[in-house]
Design a protein around this motif. Structure first.
Motif, PDB file in Angstrom:
ATOM      1  N   VAL A  68      -7.076  11.895  10.144  1.00  0.00           N
ATOM      2  CA  VAL A  68      -6.607  10.777  10.967  1.00  0.00           C
ATOM      3  C   VAL A  68      -5.716  11.327  12.079  1.00  0.00           C
ATOM      4  CG1 VAL A  68      -5.226   8.658  10.982  1.00  0.00           C
ATOM      5  CG2 VAL A  68      -6.784   9.138   9.070  1.00  0.00           C
ATOM      6  N   GLY A  69      -5.948  10.860  13.295  1.00  0.00           N
ATOM      7  CA  GLY A  69      -5.247  11.390  14.451  1.00  0.00           C
ATOM      8  C   GLY A  69      -6.065  12.416  15.180  1.00  0.00           C
ATOM      9  N   CYS A  70      -7.182  12.840  14.566  1.00  0.00           N
ATOM     10  CA  CYS A  70      -8.080  13.824  15.169  1.00  0.00           C
ATOM     11  C   CYS A  70      -9.520  13.304  15.134  1.00  0.00           C
ATOM     12  CB  CYS A  70      -7.967  15.160  14.447  1.00  0.00           C
ATOM     13  SG  CYS A  70      -9.058  16.449  15.084  1.00  0.00           S
ATOM     14  N   ASP A  71     -10.057  13.130  13.936  1.00  0.00           N
ATOM     15  CA  ASP A  71     -11.427  12.633  13.791  1.00  0.00           C
ATOM     16  C   ASP A  71     -11.513  11.125  14.016  1.00  0.00           C
ATOM     17  OD1 ASP A  71     -12.280  15.217  13.057  1.00  0.00           O
ATOM     18  OD2 ASP A  71     -11.676  14.854  10.979  1.00  0.00           O
ATOM     19  N   VAL A  72     -10.459  10.424  13.663  1.00  0.00           N
ATOM     20  CA  VAL A  72     -10.399   8.972  13.839  1.00  0.00           C
ATOM     21  C   VAL A  72      -8.954   8.608  14.171  1.00  0.00           C
ATOM     22  CG1 VAL A  72      -9.999   8.573  11.359  1.00  0.00           C
ATOM     23  CG2 VAL A  72     -10.951   6.737  12.762  1.00  0.00           C
ATOM     24  N   THR A  73      -8.772   7.616  15.030  1.00  0.00           N
ATOM     25  CA  THR A  73      -7.414   7.244  15.440  1.00  0.00           C
ATOM     26  C   THR A  73      -6.853   6.144  14.555  1.00  0.00           C
ATOM     27  OG1 THR A  73      -8.109   5.508  16.978  1.00  0.00           O
ATOM     28  CG2 THR A  73      -8.030   7.772  17.832  1.00  0.00           C
ATOM     29  N   LEU A  74      -5.540   5.997  14.610  1.00  0.00           N
ATOM     30  CA  LEU A  74      -4.889   4.923  13.859  1.00  0.00           C
ATOM     31  C   LEU A  74      -5.363   3.565  14.384  1.00  0.00           C
ATOM     32  CD1 LEU A  74      -2.836   3.987  11.752  1.00  0.00           C
ATOM     33  CD2 LEU A  74      -1.058   4.194  13.502  1.00  0.00           C
ATOM     34  N   ASP A  75      -5.535   3.435  15.692  1.00  0.00           N
ATOM     35  CA  ASP A  75      -6.013   2.169  16.261  1.00  0.00           C
ATOM     36  C   ASP A  75      -7.391   1.806  15.721  1.00  0.00           C
ATOM     37  OD1 ASP A  75      -3.753   1.716  17.737  1.00  0.00           O
ATOM     38  OD2 ASP A  75      -4.561   2.500  19.623  1.00  0.00           O
ATOM     39  N   GLN A  76      -8.260   2.797  15.567  1.00  0.00           N
ATOM     40  CA  GLN A  76      -9.594   2.529  15.026  1.00  0.00           C
ATOM     41  C   GLN A  76      -9.521   2.069  13.569  1.00  0.00           C
ATOM     42  OE1 GLN A  76     -11.180   6.411  16.086  1.00  0.00           O
ATOM     43  NE2 GLN A  76     -12.534   5.515  17.636  1.00  0.00           N
ATOM     44  N   LEU A  77      -8.598   2.655  12.812  1.00  0.00           N
ATOM     45  CA  LEU A  77      -8.417   2.214  11.422  1.00  0.00           C
ATOM     46  C   LEU A  77      -7.889   0.788  11.369  1.00  0.00           C
ATOM     47  CD1 LEU A  77      -6.861   5.376   9.681  1.00  0.00           C
ATOM     48  CD2 LEU A  77      -9.213   4.528   9.501  1.00  0.00           C
ATOM     49  N   ARG A  78      -6.942   0.461  12.216  1.00  0.00           N
ATOM     50  CA  ARG A  78      -6.352  -0.874  12.215  1.00  0.00           C
ATOM     51  C   ARG A  78      -7.358  -1.927  12.675  1.00  0.00           C
ATOM     52  NH1 ARG A  78      -0.201  -1.481  13.819  1.00  0.00           N
ATOM     53  NH2 ARG A  78      -0.564  -3.203  12.372  1.00  0.00           N
ATOM     54  N   GLU A  79      -8.275  -1.510  13.526  1.00  0.00           N
ATOM     55  CA  GLU A  79      -9.324  -2.425  13.970  1.00  0.00           C
ATOM     56  C   GLU A  79     -10.338  -2.682  12.850  1.00  0.00           C
ATOM     57  OE1 GLU A  79     -11.334  -4.978  16.455  1.00  0.00           O
ATOM     58  OE2 GLU A  79      -9.415  -3.982  16.860  1.00  0.00           O
ATOM     59  N   ALA A  80     -10.548  -1.674  11.998  1.00  0.00           N
ATOM     60  CA  ALA A  80     -11.569  -1.762  10.950  1.00  0.00           C
ATOM     61  C   ALA A  80     -11.059  -2.351   9.636  1.00  0.00           C
ATOM     62  CB  ALA A  80     -12.161  -0.374  10.686  1.00  0.00           C
ATOM     63  N   TYR A  81      -9.738  -2.344   9.433  1.00  0.00           N
ATOM     64  CA  TYR A  81      -9.173  -2.769   8.144  1.00  0.00           C
ATOM     65  C   TYR A  81      -8.131  -3.868   8.314  1.00  0.00           C
ATOM     66  CZ  TYR A  81     -11.399   1.299   6.004  1.00  0.00           C
ATOM     67  OH  TYR A  81     -12.321   2.210   5.548  1.00  0.00           O
ATOM     68  N   HIS A  82      -8.010  -4.682   7.275  1.00  0.00           N
ATOM     69  CA  HIS A  82      -6.955  -5.692   7.265  1.00  0.00           C
ATOM     70  C   HIS A  82      -5.585  -5.038   7.067  1.00  0.00           C
ATOM     71  CE1 HIS A  82     -10.493  -8.208   5.901  1.00  0.00           C
ATOM     72  NE2 HIS A  82     -10.032  -8.924   6.906  1.00  0.00           N
ATOM     73  N   SER A  83      -5.556  -4.029   6.199  1.00  0.00           N
ATOM     74  CA  SER A  83      -4.289  -3.347   5.887  1.00  0.00           C
ATOM     75  C   SER A  83      -4.504  -1.838   5.915  1.00  0.00           C
ATOM     76  CB  SER A  83      -3.767  -3.759   4.503  1.00  0.00           C
ATOM     77  OG  SER A  83      -3.631  -5.157   4.402  1.00  0.00           O
ATOM     78  N   VAL A  84      -3.535  -1.117   6.480  1.00  0.00           N
ATOM     79  CA  VAL A  84      -3.598   0.342   6.544  1.00  0.00           C
ATOM     80  C   VAL A  84      -2.321   0.909   5.926  1.00  0.00           C
ATOM     81  CG1 VAL A  84      -3.658   2.363   8.055  1.00  0.00           C
ATOM     82  CG2 VAL A  84      -5.038   0.346   8.616  1.00  0.00           C
ATOM     83  N   VAL A  85      -2.495   1.790   4.943  1.00  0.00           N
ATOM     84  CA  VAL A  85      -1.358   2.430   4.272  1.00  0.00           C
ATOM     85  C   VAL A  85      -1.330   3.912   4.639  1.00  0.00           C
ATOM     86  CG1 VAL A  85      -0.232   2.951   2.071  1.00  0.00           C
ATOM     87  CG2 VAL A  85      -1.563   0.835   2.318  1.00  0.00           C
ATOM     88  N   LEU A  86      -0.219   4.377   5.195  1.00  0.00           N
ATOM     89  CA  LEU A  86      -0.041   5.787   5.522  1.00  0.00           C
ATOM     90  C   LEU A  86       0.697   6.462   4.364  1.00  0.00           C
ATOM     91  CD1 LEU A  86       1.054   5.357   9.252  1.00  0.00           C
ATOM     92  CD2 LEU A  86      -1.249   5.791   8.362  1.00  0.00           C
ATOM     93  N   ALA A  87       0.029   7.395   3.719  1.00  0.00           N
ATOM     94  CA  ALA A  87       0.604   8.069   2.546  1.00  0.00           C
ATOM     95  C   ALA A  87       0.342   9.568   2.627  1.00  0.00           C
ATOM     96  CB  ALA A  87       0.005   7.479   1.265  1.00  0.00           C
ATOM     97  N   TYR A  88       0.518  10.119   3.831  1.00  0.00           N
ATOM     98  CA  TYR A  88       0.125  11.512   4.062  1.00  0.00           C
ATOM     99  C   TYR A  88       1.264  12.507   3.889  1.00  0.00           C
ATOM    100  CZ  TYR A  88       1.913  10.330   8.756  1.00  0.00           C
ATOM    101  OH  TYR A  88       2.693   9.905   9.813  1.00  0.00           O
ATOM    102  N   GLY A  89       2.418  12.038   3.418  1.00  0.00           N
ATOM    103  CA  GLY A  89       3.472  12.957   3.013  1.00  0.00           C
ATOM    104  C   GLY A  89       4.267  13.583   4.132  1.00  0.00           C
ATOM    105  N   ALA A  90       4.884  14.725   3.810  1.00  0.00           N
ATOM    106  CA  ALA A  90       5.733  15.468   4.748  1.00  0.00           C
ATOM    107  C   ALA A  90       5.262  16.910   4.752  1.00  0.00           C
ATOM    108  CB  ALA A  90       7.198  15.367   4.321  1.00  0.00           C
ATOM    109  N   ALA A  91       4.375  17.235   5.682  1.00  0.00           N
ATOM    110  CA  ALA A  91       3.689  18.528   5.645  1.00  0.00           C
ATOM    111  C   ALA A  91       4.334  19.606   6.497  1.00  0.00           C
ATOM    112  CB  ALA A  91       2.235  18.347   6.080  1.00  0.00           C
ATOM    113  N   GLU A  92       5.387  19.279   7.231  1.00  0.00           N
ATOM    114  CA  GLU A  92       6.048  20.280   8.062  1.00  0.00           C
ATOM    115  C   GLU A  92       7.316  20.778   7.372  1.00  0.00           C
ATOM    116  OE1 GLU A  92       6.758  18.478  11.831  1.00  0.00           O
ATOM    117  OE2 GLU A  92       4.622  18.208  12.288  1.00  0.00           O
ATOM    118  N   ASP A  93       7.716  22.004   7.683  1.00  0.00           N
ATOM    119  CA  ASP A  93       8.933  22.525   7.060  1.00  0.00           C
ATOM    120  C   ASP A  93      10.068  22.575   8.074  1.00  0.00           C
ATOM    121  OD1 ASP A  93       6.980  25.120   7.546  1.00  0.00           O
ATOM    122  OD2 ASP A  93       9.026  25.473   8.226  1.00  0.00           O
TER     123      ASP A  93
END
Length: 477
Positions: free
Chosen positions: A100-125
């Protein structure tokens, strides 16, 4: 009445069932770690018809359970069985190898779904921000953990273990994990799921001493008693603790909450009392050692003439502020800790996958209330991107359940309009097909899973992880 309705219907018309596709809540979860799966589990349990689709940038699910939990803590990974049961439900779809953010955008997800949950964690140090930090063999604990856990992006980092001394900056559970892996006998490690290439490097390691450096005192350590107990009893290794650092704990311990009290009791006992005969004999024959150094802040990584790490310059600290809220203030006093490897373990940071997201750079989280993203109806967060990188799997489960309940509550109270038709994964699959993105299903992941377990069984270990993305895709197709 039904008969009358049929009589009035035009020829060829079809009677639509009262529950049509447009009333099925379409929910997507971004990230397949514990936060994502616990959120999905709660939604599927609490709503009878919701469809949950989970997007993961890797071809493999389970996030930090697979790539963050220490390889000698296999029992912690048992939650994978629960996650697998969730993934096999009819109303759940796993879409791996989708970023997400590369292959598909957040806007595209929000257009396709009623609800979007971001649960991708904290990947940077978090960087130290000091001179010399970019030298070879100055690594983040996150990368080091990814390396020994077979995370594809870290599988080929250069880790030079041709040194007798390593320093870990930080005194949390991750810091303890990396210290323990560095000091554990290869005979024990080879029975874990550490990749064979990493085992070969660890087998040649000369590291005999690991020092964990903290900004404050022993009463402020962030590791838990389980991890400390493992270090105290680590075969072939002994603690090297300065008794004067721990004398004052005797006065603090009686007034502490039970978990903290037990932790500091063990720390004080290890530093101030003679070990039992069995442990004393083990320490006497130990060839490796670990130590804790307090009231120190790194100010520079030092290099030798050939450009390799030779040591870490530390500033001595003093504590200021109210009891329990003391801040470490650096002084002019400095000292040098000789070492050939520096690992920073001072925390993880989240990031925003889309510029439109509200983001708090101080906490590195997306502002929210009980999982609901501020000012964005239908958008939710779960896990570390919601709370910050704190706690263990149990606390992440709590966050996931809280967010899952919020999603369902908003659907049931019409705060989210499910009467608006949403295509869900069908729309996103079209986007991905146009870009040539190959989706990995959960069934395809299970093929890779079986390959890894069979390869591991031949080596007498739980699994032999595939660490090359291209090979992972081959085996899962």
């Amino acid at each position: 009445m039904l008969g009358a309705s049929r009589m009035l219907m035009p020829r060829g018309a079809v009677l639509v069932h009262s529950v049509c596709m447009s009333t099925v809540p379409q929910v997507c979860v971004v990230g397949s770690g514990p936060a994502g799966f616990y959120t999905a589990q709660q939604i599927l349990k609490s709503h009878a018809s919701a469809q949950v689709d989970m997007y993961e940038k890797l071809p493999t699910p389970f996030g930090l359970v697979r790539y963050g939990v220490a390889p000698d803590h296999q029992e912690v990974k048992n939650c994978i069985h629960t996650f697998t049961q969730t993934a096999l439900q009819d109303r759940f779809t796993f879409l791996g190898n989708v970023e997400v953010g590369c292959d598909v955008t957040l806007d595209q997800l929000r257009e396709a779904y009623h609800s979007v949950v971001l649960a991708y964690g904290a990947a940077e140090d978090r960087p130290l921000g000091i001179p010399g930090e970019m030298l070879p063999n100055v690594l983040s604990a996150r990368c080091f953990v990814g390396w020994y856990n077979g995370l594809p992006e870290d599988a080929n980092i250069n880790v030079n273990l041709d040194t007798d001394s390593a320093v870990v900056v930080g005194q949390g559970n991750v810091a303890i994990d990396v210290a323990r892996i560095l000091l554990t006998s290869i005979d024990i490690l080879k029975k874990t799921d550490i990749p064979e290439s990493v085992l070969a490097s660890l087998a040649e390691s000369r590291v005999k001493r690991v020092t964990l450096v903290g900004r404050r005192g022993p009463e402020h350590v962030a590791f838990t008693i389980k991890e400390l107990r493992e270090m105290v009893n680590l075969a072939g290794c002994r603690p090297s603790l300065q008794p004067s650092d721990y004398q004052h704990l005797r006065h603090l311990i009686p007034n502490l909450p039970r978990p903290r009290k037990r932790l500091l009791e063990l720390l004080a006992k290890t530093a101030l009392e003679e070990p039992n005969p069995k442990l004393a004999a083990s320490y006497a024959s130990a060839v490796r050692q670990w130590s804790l150094q307090f009231l120190r802040s790194p100010v520079e990584v030092l290099a030798s003439e050939d450009g390799s790490v030779s040591g870490l310059k530390l500033a001595k600290n003093k504590l200021e502020g109210k009891k329990g809220q003391e801040r470490a203030i650096t002084t002019e006093d400095k000292e040098i800790l000789e070492c050939g490897l520096v690992l920073r373990s001072i925390g993880y940071r989240g990031h925003a996958v889309d510029a439109s997201l509200p983001f708090d750079p101080h906490t590195a989280t997306i502002p929210n209330k009980e999982g609901r993203v501020t000012g964005n109806p239908g958008l939710y967060v779960s896990g570390w991107i919601a709370t910050g990188p704190v706690g263990v799997i149990l606390s992440t489960m709590t966050s996931g359940f809280t967010t899952g309940k919020a999603v369902v509550a908003d659907i049931q109270t019409t705060a989210v309009d499910i009467n608006q038709h949403k295509e869900g994964k069908t729309a996103i699959q079209r986007v991905l097909a146009e870009k040539g993105v190959r989706i990995v299903s959960f069934k395809q992941w299970q093929q890779l899973d079986q390959h890894e377990m069979l390869a591991g069984a031949k080596l007498g270990k739980p699994r032999e992880k595939v660490t090359n993305l291209h090979r992972m895709m081959e085996l899962s197709q």
